[in-house]
Motif scaffolding. Structure first.
Motif, PDB file in Angstrom:
ATOM      1  N   HIS A  18       0.839  -1.201   0.000  1.00 20.40           N
ATOM      2  CA  HIS A  18       0.000   0.000   0.000  1.00 20.40           C
ATOM      3  C   HIS A  18       0.875   1.253   0.000  1.00 20.40           C
ATOM      4  O   HIS A  18       1.985   1.241   0.513  1.00 20.40           O
ATOM      5  N   SER A  33       1.300  -5.921   3.882  1.00 21.82           N
ATOM      6  CA  SER A  33       0.706  -6.929   4.754  1.00 21.82           C
ATOM      7  C   SER A  33       0.814  -8.282   4.074  1.00 21.82           C
ATOM      8  O   SER A  33       0.599  -8.385   2.867  1.00 21.82           O
ATOM      9  N   LYS A  62      -4.500  -8.023   6.431  1.00 17.65           N
ATOM     10  CA  LYS A  62      -5.116  -7.197   7.475  1.00 17.65           C
ATOM     11  C   LYS A  62      -4.732  -5.730   7.316  1.00 17.65           C
ATOM     12  O   LYS A  62      -3.727  -5.398   6.690  1.00 17.65           O
ATOM     13  N   ALA A  63      -5.530  -4.860   7.929  1.00 19.09           N
ATOM     14  CA  ALA A  63      -5.232  -3.433   7.960  1.00 19.09           C
ATOM     15  C   ALA A  63      -3.945  -3.201   8.737  1.00 19.09           C
ATOM     16  O   ALA A  63      -3.533  -4.036   9.558  1.00 19.09           O
TER      17      ALA A  63
END
Length: 163
Positions: free
Chosen positions: A82, A120, A124-125
């Motif tokens: 991300h 990740s 998961k966040a």
């Protein structure tokens, strides 16, 4: 081995308004206090040809810089990366990498600010990652045009152990 990153030196090669950078996701052993002391096995980002770092290599560019980033997943697990996109941007803009896979990303550094890139292996966040994957993050700084940075970037991470 994973080494401490003091976030003083930006990574990659910046020439003629283009930053070229090769990042890798790797497994390594991190000694947060001293070599030979207590350690954690974790995943971390590295610039190709250099040791993995915690936090990951500092990406720092002037606004408007074109980034050409190659990202290789050297982990035995798939990963979702991300934050390697123009900012601000869609927080859901991510890149999925299978083990051994390399992806090339190209984008323009957007609005000046302090951003985070992270990955990740669990899907998961960032706030819900555990153990080894909590080392997968780094600072992405976009400076205003003509700025002469004279600061230090601090990245605060959280080691999470569900036990």
């Amino acid at each position: 081995m994973v080494v401490a990153n003091d976030n003083h030196t930006p990574t990659g090669q910046l020439r003629n308004g283009v930053l070229r950078l090769q990042l890798e996701l790797r497994a390594g052993r991190w000694y947060p206090e001293e070599e030979g002391g207590p350690f954690r096995d974790l995943y971390a980002f590295a610039e190709a040809g250099h040791a993995a770092q915690n936090p990951g290599p500092l990406i720092r560019v002037p606004q408007g810089t074109r980034l050409q980033v190659s990202v290789r997943n050297s982990l035995p697990l798939a990963a979702i990366v991300h934050g390697l996109h123009s900012h601000p941007g869609d927080a859901g803009n991510s890149v999925r990498l299978a083990p051994g896979q390399t992806r090339n990303l190209e984008f323009v550094a957007g609005t000046p600010g302090t951003y985070l890139y992270w990955a990740s292996t669990s899907g998961k966040a960032i706030t819900d990652r555990h153990e080894a994957e909590t080392g997968l993050s780094g600072a992405f700084i976009v400076d205003p045009p003509g700025a002469v940075p004279d600061d230090r970037i601090y990245v605060i991470g959280l080691w999470s152990d569900p036990d």
